[in-house]
Design a protein around this motif. Structure first.
Motif, mmCIF file in Angstrom:
data_model
loop_
_atom_site.group_PDB
_atom_site.id
_atom_site.type_symbol
_atom_site.label_atom_id
_atom_site.label_comp_id
_atom_site.label_asym_id
_atom_site.label_seq_id
_atom_site.Cartn_x
_atom_site.Cartn_y
_atom_site.Cartn_z
ATOM 1 N N GLU A 42 0.491 -1.145 -0.038
ATOM 2 C CA GLU A 42 0.040 -0.155 0.007
ATOM 3 C C GLU A 42 0.449 1.826 -0.032
ATOM 4 O O GLU A 42 1.814 1.525 0.545
ATOM 5 N N GLU A 44 1.175 5.690 -0.076
ATOM 6 C CA GLU A 44 -0.117 6.823 0.014
ATOM 7 C C GLU A 44 -0.544 7.729 -1.637
ATOM 8 O O GLU A 44 0.269 7.369 -2.218
ATOM 9 N N ASP A 45 -1.607 8.282 -1.058
ATOM 10 C CA ASP A 45 -2.024 8.721 -2.247
ATOM 11 C C ASP A 45 -1.385 9.268 -3.167
ATOM 12 O O ASP A 45 -1.497 9.463 -4.548
ATOM 13 N N ASN A 46 -0.843 10.053 -2.625
ATOM 14 C CA ASN A 46 0.467 11.155 -3.435
ATOM 15 C C ASN A 46 1.468 11.096 -3.787
ATOM 16 O O ASN A 46 2.327 11.009 -4.572
ATOM 17 N N GLU A 47 2.169 9.241 -3.157
ATOM 18 C CA GLU A 47 3.033 8.954 -3.664
ATOM 19 C C GLU A 47 2.879 8.338 -5.526
ATOM 20 O O GLU A 47 1.660 7.571 -5.679
#
Length: 131
Positions: A42, A44-47
């Motif tokens: 998983e 992060e959304d910003n990665e």
């Protein structure tokens, strides 16, 4: 994997009178359960997925050009939200049909003398855009 299961389950519920297909599917499910391992990572959304994959995979699993191209074709950002799943399934199916046809050795020898590729579909990419 859940999408694949849903697709198989949906097909099976429509065709439950096909005993032979049932046993083939059961065998396939057993083989998948025994032989397929999934690595879940998983982020992060910003990665950036590509950067994370490159960093995590560095020196471990080399991807063929065909696999990299397929990922680009199947990227969900290429489709409208409502057509993502359908288009990805269609492209995957067509991709697999091309690969399957290229596994016919007689046809393959007609296309190329003795060149070998990690994935035979790479011949199409080399023909279209030599690199």
């Amino acid at each position: 994997m859940s999408k694949a299961y849903e697709c198989i389950d949906k097909w099976f519920s429509k065709n439950n009178n096909r005993r032979q297909e049932f046993f083939r599917i059961l065998t396939l499910q057993n083989n998948i359960a025994k032989n397929v391992r999934i690595i879940w990572h998983e982020i992060e959304d910003n990665e950036d997925e590509r950067e994370v994959f490159s960093r995590t995979n560095s020196g471990k699993i080399p991807l063929t050009n065909a696999e990299l191209i397929k990922v680009l074709f199947l990227n969900s950002n290429n489709f409208k939200k409502e057509e993502v799943d359908l288009r990805q399934i269609e492209i995957s199916k067509e991709w697999d049909e091309i690969e399957y046809a290229l596994q016919n050795n007689e046809f393959w020898r007609f296309l190329t003398s003795d060149e070998d590729y990690p994935a035979r579909i790479e011949l199409l990419f080399k023909t279209y855009m030599p690199y």
